[in-house]
Enzyme design. Structure first.
Site, PDB file in Angstrom:
ATOM      1  N   SER A 159      -4.350  75.043 -74.398  1.00 48.49           N
ATOM      2  CA  SER A 159      -4.246  74.999 -75.854  1.00 48.49           C
ATOM      3  C   SER A 159      -3.641  73.660 -76.249  1.00 48.49           C
ATOM      4  O   SER A 159      -2.846  73.078 -75.499  1.00 48.49           O
ATOM      5  CB  SER A 159      -3.356  76.133 -76.369  1.00 48.49           C
ATOM      6  N   TYR A 175       3.063  71.655 -84.827  1.00 48.34           N
ATOM      7  CA  TYR A 175       4.497  71.352 -84.792  1.00 48.34           C
ATOM      8  C   TYR A 175       5.374  72.469 -85.355  1.00 48.34           C
ATOM      9  O   TYR A 175       6.417  72.794 -84.762  1.00 48.34           O
ATOM     10  CB  TYR A 175       4.752  70.038 -85.547  1.00 48.34           C
TER      11      TYR A 175
END
Length: 259
Positions: A159, A175
């Site tokens: 991923s 993030y």
């Protein structure tokens, strides 16, 4: 990310491919694509009934397929897979390490329920068992069969959330998620990909990690921007590399991703 290009059409006639987590979501689509290219697909899943149902669907499409009960975290199941494939086929051309779990949040589009400092040890350990230790040990177990193949190919379904560059970039879409178990397990899988690829560099076996995209599956969630069928394209692309193809890389379609 959105899909850009489809994998090139190749023939996998006479080849044997194993897909873990092959009875649902992305695994089903990868198995279908491999079958369409002519491979004999081994649909591996914890639930044998689900695997058999997926195989029934593949056979109705005219594809060659077999069901295998494989709980990837169990050593006895991995050993059985080696013995069964050796007896039935004598070789393994393609291994797709697709089985995975997400315990940090309800789905891939939702930030982690707990911040990294508060992540539950049991969840982290369980995630690593499936997402890291299982593909590592399964690949080690089946490597002799892959080395018998003319061109053995291993695809680790990772991923973008395993990219340290993305995890540390405030502008990256991943993030804010901060899913300690999932993200670090995929980073570890990426590291394993590099190390094994370097060990095998120059041999007939190639191993790469892929980001299939953010997929509309039970794990990905309804907000995702790609279908499981879209996501299968990257897996197929790196499962069907010719001898000039890369090894030890991290990819989304034609894009090389940062570690």
């Amino acid at each position: 990310m959105t899909t850009q290009t489809a994998a090139p059409l190749v023939s996998l006639a006479g080849q044997v491919a194993l897909v873990t987590g092959g009875a649902r979501g992305l695994g089903v689509e990868i198995a279908r694509e491999l079958g369409a290219l002519g491979a004999h697909v081994i649909v591996a899943a914890r639930d044998l009934a689900r695997a058999r149902a997926a195989v029934h669907t593949l056979k109705n499409l005219g594809y060659q397929a077999s069901a295998l009960k494989l709980d990837v975290i169990l050593e006895q199941d991995r050993s059985h897979a080696l013995a069964w494939i050796s007896n039935e086929f004598g070789v393994l051309d393609i291994l797709i390490n697709n089985a995975g779990i997400l315990l940090d949040s309800p789905d891939g589009g939702t930030p982690a329920t707990r911040q990294p400092s508060e992540a539950l040890p049991a969840d982290i350990r369980a995630t690593f068992e499936v997402n890291f230790f299982a593909p590592l040990f399964l690949t080690q177990t089946l490597l002799p069969l892959l080395q018998r193949a003319k061109a053995g190919r291993v695809v680790n379904v990772s991923s973008i959330r395993g990219s340290l560059a993305h995890l540390s970039d405030p502008t990256s879409p991943v993030y804010p998620i901060r899913a300690l178990g999932y993200d670090t397990s995929k980073a570890a899988l990426n590291a394993f990909t590099i190390l094994l690829a370097e060990e095998l560099r120059g041999s007939s076996v190639k191993i790469n990690a892929i980001h299939p995209g953010w997929l509309k599956t039970a794990m990905g969630g309804d907000q995702a921007d790609m279908t499981a069928q879209d996501g299968a394209q990257t897996a197929i692309k790196y499962a069907t590399l010719d001898e000039t193809g890369p090894t030890g890389g991290f990819f989304f379609l034609d894009e090389r991703l940062p570690w």
